[in-house]
Design a protein around this motif. Structure first.
Motif, PDB file in Angstrom:
ATOM      1  N   GLY A 219       0.818  -1.213   0.000  1.00 52.34           N
ATOM      2  CA  GLY A 219       0.000   0.000   0.000  1.00 52.34           C
ATOM      3  C   GLY A 219       0.848   1.258   0.000  1.00 52.34           C
ATOM      4  N   LEU A 220       1.911   1.263   0.823  1.00 47.86           N
ATOM      5  CA  LEU A 220       2.811   2.411   0.884  1.00 47.86           C
ATOM      6  C   LEU A 220       3.492   2.631  -0.464  1.00 47.86           C
ATOM      7  N   LEU A 221       3.994   1.554  -1.074  1.00 46.96           N
ATOM      8  CA  LEU A 221       4.683   1.657  -2.362  1.00 46.96           C
ATOM      9  C   LEU A 221       3.748   2.146  -3.466  1.00 46.96           C
ATOM     10  N   MET A 222       2.528   1.669  -3.453  1.00 48.76           N
ATOM     11  CA  MET A 222       1.586   1.972  -4.527  1.00 48.76           C
ATOM     12  C   MET A 222       0.983   3.370  -4.386  1.00 48.76           C
ATOM     13  N   PHE A 223       0.701   3.780  -3.148  1.00 42.67           N
ATOM     14  CA  PHE A 223      -0.067   5.004  -2.946  1.00 42.67           C
ATOM     15  C   PHE A 223       0.623   6.065  -2.092  1.00 42.67           C
ATOM     16  N   GLY A 224       1.776   5.757  -1.518  1.00 46.24           N
ATOM     17  CA  GLY A 224       2.412   6.704  -0.606  1.00 46.24           C
ATOM     18  C   GLY A 224       3.158   7.819  -1.318  1.00 46.24           C
ATOM     19  N   GLU A 225       3.541   8.846  -0.546  1.00 46.39           N
ATOM     20  CA  GLU A 225       4.432   9.894  -1.047  1.00 46.39           C
ATOM     21  C   GLU A 225       5.866   9.373  -0.966  1.00 46.39           C
ATOM     22  N   GLU A 226       6.702   9.770  -1.916  1.00 50.11           N
ATOM     23  CA  GLU A 226       8.065   9.246  -1.995  1.00 50.11           C
ATOM     24  C   GLU A 226       8.833   9.411  -0.691  1.00 50.11           C
ATOM     25  N   TYR A 227       8.732  10.571  -0.041  1.00 53.35           N
ATOM     26  CA  TYR A 227       9.538  10.791   1.162  1.00 53.35           C
ATOM     27  C   TYR A 227       9.078   9.901   2.313  1.00 53.35           C
ATOM     28  N   LYS A 228       7.820   9.476   2.286  1.00 53.76           N
ATOM     29  CA  LYS A 228       7.323   8.554   3.316  1.00 53.76           C
ATOM     30  C   LYS A 228       7.689   7.104   2.968  1.00 53.76           C
ATOM     31  N   ILE A 229       7.727   6.798   1.680  1.00 51.37           N
ATOM     32  CA  ILE A 229       8.157   5.459   1.249  1.00 51.37           C
ATOM     33  C   ILE A 229       9.587   5.197   1.707  1.00 51.37           C
ATOM     34  N   LEU A 230      10.407   6.253   1.697  1.00 48.84           N
ATOM     35  CA  LEU A 230      11.809   6.112   2.098  1.00 48.84           C
ATOM     36  C   LEU A 230      11.973   5.707   3.563  1.00 48.84           C
ATOM     37  N   TYR A 231      10.969   5.965   4.417  1.00 51.82           N
ATOM     38  CA  TYR A 231      11.050   5.540   5.822  1.00 51.82           C
ATOM     39  C   TYR A 231      11.218   4.025   5.915  1.00 51.82           C
ATOM     40  N   GLU A 232      10.475   3.302   5.075  1.00 56.38           N
ATOM     41  CA  GLU A 232      10.526   1.837   5.099  1.00 56.38           C
ATOM     42  C   GLU A 232      11.546   1.301   4.095  1.00 56.38           C
ATOM     43  N   PHE A 233      11.681   1.973   2.950  1.00 57.96           N
ATOM     44  CA  PHE A 233      12.563   1.498   1.876  1.00 57.96           C
ATOM     45  C   PHE A 233      13.581   2.598   1.551  1.00 57.96           C
ATOM     46  N   PRO A 234      14.658   2.696   2.328  1.00 52.08           N
ATOM     47  CA  PRO A 234      15.614   3.786   2.121  1.00 52.08           C
ATOM     48  C   PRO A 234      16.294   3.786   0.753  1.00 52.08           C
ATOM     49  N   GLU A 235      16.301   2.638   0.063  1.00 47.98           N
ATOM     50  CA  GLU A 235      16.939   2.562  -1.261  1.00 47.98           C
ATOM     51  C   GLU A 235      15.942   2.794  -2.401  1.00 47.98           C
TER      52      GLU A 235
END
Length: 498
Positions: A219-235
């Motif tokens: 859900g985060l990957l599909m619909f999140g904002e990039e800077y918030k996605i980086l919290y879980e997926f720093p790469e």
């Protein structure tokens, strides 16, 4: 990989074959090679052979092959030395030639749930892989990637317990819902609240810890904002590069980190897909008097882009990179091919790295033909007479690369085969224009549901015609790529293509 003693003089070391003298007993490096082959595509280890300077082999022989064989089986069953034994008795052979005795060990590729195969009781220092230069020691990130691939529940199903649903961009969620409802009109989920809907599609899950809905990694990957996605997926990184003019570094570029758009997967997919097909010189088709702009090439590019995304390991560096130039498209994603390249090219088995993301794309009509996506892309490219697509795998870090060329194939056999297929489709078009046939074909395709398989008898009964005539109609629909068939003879089933 097979070993044929009669072909001995033609063999050379490569990423599937390794020779070792083994004069003083089992060489220590044998187990590194065992781990390396098991963690890649399998291979053959030949003991009692030396490599010459020119790369050719010559037999040095084994002093006591029977003892060596016993030592090998004793060691491979020792968990302190080898994490798992993948071999059976038939995988170890002894060959006696005039110049001596050699032992051949066939190492199979380990299954996803068996990896990493490691030695000396230490997963992080004892895991190896194979490339053209020999065995190399896997770094920590590669070992962790193998561990992530083990479970049936893929990494994107993880509940992000420290995040609320507020991290999801509501405009992207609504854009997705609109596409879903346009694809499946009057779907039962249409009236659900956003929270209920997100749970249904796998973008949110209830936590057992606090009994509250949280976003999933998908859900985060599909619909999140990039800077918030980086919290879980720093790469996490998405990059589209377009170079249509070789004198300019790039003519168009889209990056997830630019800050002027969401940077999530949903928006990336549709922005990039629009750019990929913008300059396609593919003639439209007519169905009756209706113009059809969505050609097999368009569908293949959607399939390729979705395949790239759902097989990405988002914890690996370098991210997804899509490159388009005047005569090719290259799609790269972090992560190895979970089924292996050979099986992926055959098709029939679907094992995406991100099952929840795959489901979300399926719900809006993208990537529904599980396990057949890559073979379909190859088939479409062949029909167009273009050079065959190329799939490459890189290790350290893992990376999968798909190269799609729009250059005409000069291979005569391929061109003849492609011409034959076009002739079949042309003939089918002529048949379809017969008024009665056209009506029957439309009746079949309107009646068939995309996710359901049908027998000839069922279709014939629906049309009220004989089964022999029904088979003729189904052959036409297959040639027009409106349906696909699975199974043989009486067991054959037919499925509508979307």
């Amino acid at each position: 990989m097979n070993f044929d003693i009669s072909q001995f003089d033609s063999y050379r070391e490569d990423n599937r074959r390794e020779v070792k003298k083994a004069k003083g007993g089992l060489p220590v490096s044998l187990w590194e090679t065992y781990s390396a082959f098991a963690n890649c595509y399998g291979g053959v280890i030949i003991l009692g052979v030396k490599e010459n300077k020119d790369g050719s082999w010559h037999m040095t022989g084994l002093d006591n092959a029977a003892k060596l064989r016993r030592d090998f089986w004793d060691t491979i069953h020792n968990k302190n030395k080898v994490s798992i034994n993948l071999l059976t008795d038939n995988d170890v052979e002894i060959f006696e030639e005039n110049s001596g005795v050699i032992m051949v060990i066939h190492v199979p590729k380990a299954k996803r749930e068996q990896k990493p195969v490691y030695i000396n009781g230490d997963m992080f220092s004892g895991t190896f892989r194979r490339n053209w230069e020999g065995d190399y020691h896997c770094d920590r990130s590669e070992v962790l990637a193998m561990l992530r691939d083990q479970p049936e529940e893929t990494a994107d199903m993880k509940i992000l317990q420290d995040m609320s649903l507020d991290v999801l961009n509501s405009e992207t969620v609504h854009a997705y819902r609109n596409r879903h409802m346009a694809y499946r009109r009057e779907h039962v989920w249409e009236r659900l609240s956003d929270e209920e809907y997100l749970e249904r599609i796998g973008a949110a899950r209830m936590s057992a810890r606090d009994h509250v809905l949280h976003p999933t990694a998908a859900g985060l990957l599909m619909f999140g904002e990039e800077y918030k996605i980086l919290y879980e997926f720093p790469e996490y990184f998405l990059d589209y590069r377009e170079v249509l003019d070789p004198t300019i570094r790039w003519t168009d570029r889209l990056q997830s980190s630019s800050g002027d758009w969401t940077g999530n997967l949903f928006d990336f997919f549709f922005r990039v897909y629009g750019k990929l097909v913008k300059d396609l010189k593919i003639p439209f088709k007519l169905e009756g008097i209706t113009r059809i702009d969505d050609t097999p090439v368009h569908k293949a590019l959607r399939e390729a882009l979705a395949n790239c995304i759902v097989n990405t390991d988002f914890y690996f560096p370098r991210g997804i990179v899509i490159r388009k130039d005047a005569d090719s498209i290259v799609m790269e994603n972090p992560g190895s091919i979970r089924t292996g390249k050979e099986q992926m090219l055959k098709g029939g088995i679907s094992d995406p790295r991100n099952k929840a993301l795959m489901k979300m794309f399926n719900l809006i009509g993208i990537g529904e033909r599980a396990g057949s996506g890559v073979p379909d892309i190859y088939s479409v490219w062949e029909q167009q007479g273009w050079k065959q697509p190329d799939v490459l795998e890189e290790y350290g870090p893992d990376r999968t690369i798909l190269k799609l060329s729009f250059v005409k194939n000069t291979d005569k056999k391929a061109l003849i085969k492609s011409a034959d297929k076009k002739a079949l489709i042309k003939n089918a078009d002529k048949k379809k224009l017969t008024n009665k046939t056209r009506q029957q074909l439309e009746k079949i395709t309107e009646w068939m549901e995309p996710d359901k398989e049908y027998r000839i008898s069922e279709i014939a009964e629906h049309l009220g015609i004989k089964e022999t005539r029904t088979r003729e109609l189904m052959r036409v629909l297959i040639q027009l790529e409106r349906i696909e068939a699975a199974g043989e003879n009486k067991g054959r089933r037919y499925r509508k293509l979307v």
